[in-house]
Design a protein around this motif. Structure first.
Motif, PDB file in Angstrom:
ATOM      1  N   VAL A   1       0.687  -1.198   0.072  1.00  0.00           N
ATOM      2  CA  VAL A   1       0.086  -0.038   0.169  1.00  0.00           C
ATOM      3  C   VAL A   1       0.792   1.241   0.165  1.00  0.00           C
ATOM      4  O   VAL A   1       0.586   2.247  -0.947  1.00  0.00           O
ATOM      5  N   GLY A   2       2.023   1.257   0.817  1.00  0.00           N
ATOM      6  CA  GLY A   2       2.791   2.521   0.815  1.00  0.00           C
ATOM      7  C   GLY A   2       3.492   2.655  -0.723  1.00  0.00           C
ATOM      8  O   GLY A   2       3.578   3.783  -1.064  1.00  0.00           O
TER       9      GLY A   2
ATOM     10  N   GLU B   1       2.526   1.752  -3.498  1.00  0.00           N
ATOM     11  CA  GLU B   1       1.780   2.224  -4.446  1.00  0.00           C
ATOM     12  C   GLU B   1       0.986   3.547  -4.214  1.00  0.00           C
ATOM     13  O   GLU B   1       0.459   3.709  -5.206  1.00  0.00           O
ATOM     14  N   SER B   2       1.274   4.134  -3.170  1.00  0.00           N
ATOM     15  CA  SER B   2       0.873   5.404  -2.892  1.00  0.00           C
ATOM     16  C   SER B   2       1.487   6.619  -3.356  1.00  0.00           C
ATOM     17  O   SER B   2       1.132   7.815  -3.457  1.00  0.00           O
TER      18      SER B   2
ATOM     19  N   SER C   1       7.698   7.850   0.672  1.00  0.00           N
ATOM     20  CA  SER C   1       6.517   7.847   0.511  1.00  0.00           C
ATOM     21  C   SER C   1       5.983   6.681   1.481  1.00  0.00           C
ATOM     22  O   SER C   1       4.640   6.883   2.061  1.00  0.00           O
TER      23      SER C   1
ATOM     24  N   ASP D   1       3.447   3.528   6.318  1.00  0.00           N
ATOM     25  CA  ASP D   1       2.525   2.272   5.959  1.00  0.00           C
ATOM     26  C   ASP D   1       3.528   1.116   6.253  1.00  0.00           C
ATOM     27  O   ASP D   1       3.215   0.166   6.876  1.00  0.00           O
TER      28      ASP D   1
ATOM     29  N   ARG E   1       2.914  12.066   7.609  1.00  0.00           N
ATOM     30  CA  ARG E   1       1.622  12.376   7.450  1.00  0.00           C
ATOM     31  C   ARG E   1       1.068  12.923   8.914  1.00  0.00           C
ATOM     32  O   ARG E   1       0.278  13.668   8.931  1.00  0.00           O
TER      33      ARG E   1
END
Length: 269
Positions: free
Chosen positions: A160-161, A163-164, A191, A195, A267
């Protein structure tokens, strides 16, 4: 007329630093102390048998006594902690590497994704007899089982991280002729780091569960086997002392990874 600040989405607003005058770590401490005090009072009230529950003060006192037993410390406590750390490290490295490969290659993603999904539903402990046949009854089957149990959640979160990262950023990196190593170091890892850390936090919990559960059910030594032996012998004091060690280790490890998550999660900042 609404001002610009009044229409800012709630998810970008910082969480309050204090609630009722206390920061969140203080509330964690208050809840832990409250739970310990409740168990202590309930055990001393006589409403429950000592075969079922003993006061926390006696659990801690017995745990401190066990720290003076070299056989327990070396043969059980340190052994289990070492197996947890090895399993967690292996799942962390393998999980992030597999997730990166899945994010970089659509073919790898399609090939590996079904197996990742299957492992969510697979009773991993059922593989232990197979591993015993292949690798014997030593520590290797326990490490492999714990690694398989925890690596899936690390892969899922790290993927998930990775692909973010916005596609426009990766296109810009290619236009600047950045190597894959440079893209990983300067774009993808920063990025994906929040995650990845979240996945590692869950992966550590899974590793602790897998190692102790395997020792409890199948092993002949280790902290899990100490708890199992005390349970079978109705030795409530040693059983809860072992649970104290498990709880303290899990709490400290969770707090350490939580601090890392707060420090590196851009974040939240």
């Amino acid at each position: 007329m609404k001002t610009r600040s009044s229409v800012v989405p709630s998810y970008v607003r910082p969480t309050p630093r204090r609630v009722a005058g206390l920061p969140s770590p203080a509330w964690t401490l208050v809840l832990v102390i409250g739970a310990i005090a409740a168990i202590e009072l309930y055990a001393r009230s006589g409403a429950v048998s000592r075969l079922d529950l003993i006061p926390v003060s006696e659990m801690v006192a017995r745990a401190i006594e066990l720290l003076g037993d070299r056989e327990f410390v070396v043969g059980a406590l340190l052994r289990s902690v070492l197996l947890i750390c090895v399993s967690f490290a292996a799942s962390a490295v393998a999980g992030v590497a597999v997730a990166y490969a899945m994010a970089r290659s659509r073919w790898v993603h399609r090939a590996v994704k079904p197996y990742v999904n299957v492992f969510y539903a697979l009773p991993v402990f059922a593989l232990y007899p197979v591993m015993v046949v292949m690798f014997g009854t030593g520590v290797l089957p326990i490490v492999l089982l714990a690694t398989l149990f925890s690596v899936v959640i690390v892969i899922a979160n790290a993927l998930v991280g990775f692909e973010s990262a916005p596609p426009i950023v990766t296109k810009l990196a290619r236009s600047l002729e950045m190597t894959r190593a440079q893209q990983l170091r300067k774009i993808l890892l920063p990025s994906a780091l929040p995650d990845i850390l979240a996945g590692l936090k869950l992966g550590l919990a899974y590793a602790i569960i897998a190692v102790l559960a395997t020792e409890f059910i199948l092993a002949t030594t280790g902290l899990g086997q100490v708890v199992n032996r005390a349970y079978n012998n109705f030795d409530t004091l040693d059983m809860y002392a072992g649970i104290v060690f498990v709880s303290v280790f899990a709490l400290l490890a969770n707090l350490a990874l939580g601090a890392a998550l707060s420090a590196f999660d851009w974040r939240r900042r």
